[in-house]
Design a protein around this motif. Structure first.
Motif, PDB file in Angstrom:
ATOM      1  N   ILE A   6       0.748  -1.456   0.089  1.00 35.95           N
ATOM      2  CA  ILE A   6      -0.024  -0.378   0.061  1.00 35.95           C
ATOM      3  C   ILE A   6       0.407   1.191  -0.281  1.00 35.95           C
ATOM      4  O   ILE A   6       2.086   1.316   0.200  1.00 35.95           O
ATOM      5  CB  ILE A   6      -1.090  -0.177   1.507  1.00 35.95           C
ATOM      6  N   ARG A   7      -0.093   2.107  -0.467  1.00 39.32           N
ATOM      7  CA  ARG A   7       0.686   3.603  -0.382  1.00 39.32           C
ATOM      8  C   ARG A   7       0.332   4.648  -0.468  1.00 39.32           C
ATOM      9  O   ARG A   7      -1.194   4.245  -1.138  1.00 39.32           O
ATOM     10  CB  ARG A   7       1.703   3.908  -1.842  1.00 39.32           C
ATOM     11  N   PRO A   8       0.317   5.319  -0.129  1.00 43.34           N
ATOM     12  CA  PRO A   8      -0.041   6.562   0.378  1.00 43.34           C
ATOM     13  C   PRO A   8      -0.379   7.443  -0.840  1.00 43.34           C
ATOM     14  O   PRO A   8      -0.322   7.278  -2.102  1.00 43.34           O
ATOM     15  CB  PRO A   8       0.383   8.056   0.657  1.00 43.34           C
ATOM     16  N   ALA A   9      -2.435   8.092  -1.148  1.00 39.22           N
ATOM     17  CA  ALA A   9      -2.945   8.504  -2.506  1.00 39.22           C
ATOM     18  C   ALA A   9      -3.399   9.556  -2.183  1.00 39.22           C
ATOM     19  O   ALA A   9      -4.014  10.142  -3.011  1.00 39.22           O
ATOM     20  CB  ALA A   9      -3.717   7.178  -2.550  1.00 39.22           C
ATOM     21  N   GLY A  35       7.410  15.984   1.083  1.00 34.69           N
ATOM     22  CA  GLY A  35       6.688  14.440   1.013  1.00 34.69           C
ATOM     23  C   GLY A  35       6.089  13.990  -0.117  1.00 34.69           C
ATOM     24  O   GLY A  35       6.138  13.224  -0.877  1.00 34.69           O
ATOM     25  N   TRP A  36       5.951  15.573  -0.815  1.00 31.53           N
ATOM     26  CA  TRP A  36       5.226  15.364  -1.648  1.00 31.53           C
ATOM     27  C   TRP A  36       5.826  16.276  -3.544  1.00 31.53           C
ATOM     28  O   TRP A  36       6.582  17.066  -2.878  1.00 31.53           O
ATOM     29  CB  TRP A  36       3.883  16.020  -1.344  1.00 31.53           C
ATOM     30  N   GLU A  37       5.210  15.690  -4.104  1.00 33.70           N
ATOM     31  CA  GLU A  37       5.960  15.670  -5.551  1.00 33.70           C
ATOM     32  C   GLU A  37       5.085  16.239  -6.429  1.00 33.70           C
ATOM     33  O   GLU A  37       3.556  16.120  -6.573  1.00 33.70           O
ATOM     34  CB  GLU A  37       6.678  14.717  -6.482  1.00 33.70           C
ATOM     35  N   LEU A  38       5.752  17.746  -6.966  1.00 33.38           N
ATOM     36  CA  LEU A  38       4.469  17.917  -8.299  1.00 33.38           C
ATOM     37  C   LEU A  38       4.003  16.952  -9.406  1.00 33.38           C
ATOM     38  O   LEU A  38       4.493  16.191  -9.601  1.00 33.38           O
ATOM     39  CB  LEU A  38       5.005  19.488  -9.347  1.00 33.38           C
ATOM     40  N   ARG A  59       1.343  12.143  -3.030  1.00 33.75           N
ATOM     41  CA  ARG A  59       2.499  11.742  -1.682  1.00 33.75           C
ATOM     42  C   ARG A  59       3.239  10.888  -2.631  1.00 33.75           C
ATOM     43  O   ARG A  59       2.896   9.849  -2.581  1.00 33.75           O
ATOM     44  CB  ARG A  59       2.140  11.604  -0.476  1.00 33.75           C
ATOM     45  N   ARG A  60       4.702  10.581  -2.339  1.00 28.42           N
ATOM     46  CA  ARG A  60       5.380   9.504  -2.675  1.00 28.42           C
ATOM     47  C   ARG A  60       6.475   8.357  -2.037  1.00 28.42           C
ATOM     48  O   ARG A  60       7.154   8.398  -1.980  1.00 28.42           O
ATOM     49  CB  ARG A  60       6.260  10.213  -4.347  1.00 28.42           C
ATOM     50  N   ASP A  61       5.520   8.109  -0.846  1.00 27.44           N
ATOM     51  CA  ASP A  61       6.109   7.718   0.089  1.00 27.44           C
ATOM     52  C   ASP A  61       6.336   6.353   0.181  1.00 27.44           C
ATOM     53  O   ASP A  61       5.649   5.545  -0.883  1.00 27.44           O
ATOM     54  CB  ASP A  61       5.324   7.314   1.607  1.00 27.44           C
ATOM     55  N   GLU A  62       7.500   5.626   0.343  1.00 29.15           N
ATOM     56  CA  GLU A  62       7.941   3.835   0.508  1.00 29.15           C
ATOM     57  C   GLU A  62       6.369   3.435   0.322  1.00 29.15           C
ATOM     58  O   GLU A  62       6.025   3.391   1.445  1.00 29.15           O
ATOM     59  CB  GLU A  62       8.674   3.691   1.121  1.00 29.15           C
ATOM     60  N   PRO A  63       6.012   2.722  -0.242  1.00 33.46           N
ATOM     61  CA  PRO A  63       5.201   1.702  -0.479  1.00 33.46           C
ATOM     62  C   PRO A  63       5.246   0.211   1.621  1.00 33.46           C
ATOM     63  O   PRO A  63       6.694   0.077   1.451  1.00 33.46           O
ATOM     64  CB  PRO A  63       4.973   0.252  -1.247  1.00 33.46           C
ATOM     65  N   GLN A  64       3.948   0.259   2.039  1.00 35.04           N
ATOM     66  CA  GLN A  64       4.270  -0.568   3.270  1.00 35.04           C
ATOM     67  C   GLN A  64       3.244  -1.923   3.005  1.00 35.04           C
ATOM     68  O   GLN A  64       2.243  -2.126   2.132  1.00 35.04           O
ATOM     69  CB  GLN A  64       3.696  -0.070   3.804  1.00 35.04           C
ATOM     70  N   LYS A  65       4.239  -2.700   3.108  1.00 36.34           N
ATOM     71  CA  LYS A  65       2.989  -3.998   3.058  1.00 36.34           C
ATOM     72  C   LYS A  65       2.852  -4.509   4.466  1.00 36.34           C
ATOM     73  O   LYS A  65       3.027  -3.962   5.925  1.00 36.34           O
ATOM     74  CB  LYS A  65       4.439  -5.130   3.492  1.00 36.34           C
ATOM     75  N   GLY A  81      -6.920   7.157   3.033  1.00 32.24           N
ATOM     76  CA  GLY A  81      -5.679   8.255   2.262  1.00 32.24           C
ATOM     77  C   GLY A  81      -4.878   7.337   1.644  1.00 32.24           C
ATOM     78  O   GLY A  81      -4.451   8.369   1.057  1.00 32.24           O
ATOM     79  N   TRP A  82      -4.908   6.042   1.085  1.00 32.27           N
ATOM     80  CA  TRP A  82      -3.947   4.701   0.703  1.00 32.27           C
ATOM     81  C   TRP A  82      -4.271   4.187  -0.126  1.00 32.27           C
ATOM     82  O   TRP A  82      -6.130   4.164  -0.309  1.00 32.27           O
ATOM     83  CB  TRP A  82      -3.275   4.039   2.305  1.00 32.27           C
ATOM     84  N   GLN A  83      -4.356   3.771  -0.650  1.00 31.88           N
ATOM     85  CA  GLN A  83      -4.342   2.404  -2.081  1.00 31.88           C
ATOM     86  C   GLN A  83      -3.676   1.694  -2.180  1.00 31.88           C
ATOM     87  O   GLN A  83      -2.681   1.207  -1.438  1.00 31.88           O
ATOM     88  CB  GLN A  83      -3.966   3.490  -3.868  1.00 31.88           C
ATOM     89  N   MET A  84      -4.140   0.417  -2.183  1.00 27.60           N
ATOM     90  CA  MET A  84      -3.311  -0.868  -2.282  1.00 27.60           C
ATOM     91  C   MET A  84      -2.978  -1.215  -3.683  1.00 27.60           C
ATOM     92  O   MET A  84      -3.804  -0.970  -5.123  1.00 27.60           O
ATOM     93  CB  MET A  84      -4.687  -1.937  -1.949  1.00 27.60           C
ATOM     94  N   LEU A  85      -0.885  -1.269  -4.061  1.00 29.20           N
ATOM     95  CA  LEU A  85      -0.693  -1.675  -5.125  1.00 29.20           C
ATOM     96  C   LEU A  85      -0.924  -2.943  -5.836  1.00 29.20           C
ATOM     97  O   LEU A  85      -1.301  -2.864  -7.173  1.00 29.20           O
ATOM     98  CB  LEU A  85       0.322  -1.337  -4.722  1.00 29.20           C
TER      99      LEU A  85
END
Length: 90
Positions: A6-9, A35-38, A59-65, A81-85
């Motif tokens: 998962i990662r922030p969306a 921690g946010w990118e254009l 946001r482009r944080d590292e994915p988490q398991k 606010g997160w999404q499953m990849l």
């Protein structure tokens, strides 16, 4: 047992107004939370050479398991606010 990445969306929008695109881009980037990118920018032209730029940030944080016994439990563990990849069986 299932696992997922998962990662922030979350998204953030900022606007800048002026005449010079490079300056407007710098203004937008300065408004980005840490921690946010254009991700994209849309330019609207106004009379007199004025430009309004709307920048969208992600946001482009590292994915988490995460892990759970079944898909419903796995989906319930995804924070707001997160999404499953991806999902896989372990």
């Amino acid at each position: 047992m299932l696992a997922a990445l998962i990662r922030p969306a979350e998204k953030h929008v900022a606007t800048a107004e002026g005449t010079e695109i490079p300056v407007l881009r710098e203004q937008l980037i300065a408004e980005a939370p840490v921690g946010w990118e254009l991700a994209s920018a849309h330019v609207e032209m106004k009379p007199g050479g004025i430009r309004i730029v709307e920048g969208r940030f992600q946001r482009r944080d590292e994915p988490q398991k995460i892990e759970a016994d079944d898909m419903a439990a796995l989906e319930a563990k995804v924070p707001e606010g997160w999404q499953m990849l991806s999902v896989w069986r372990i």
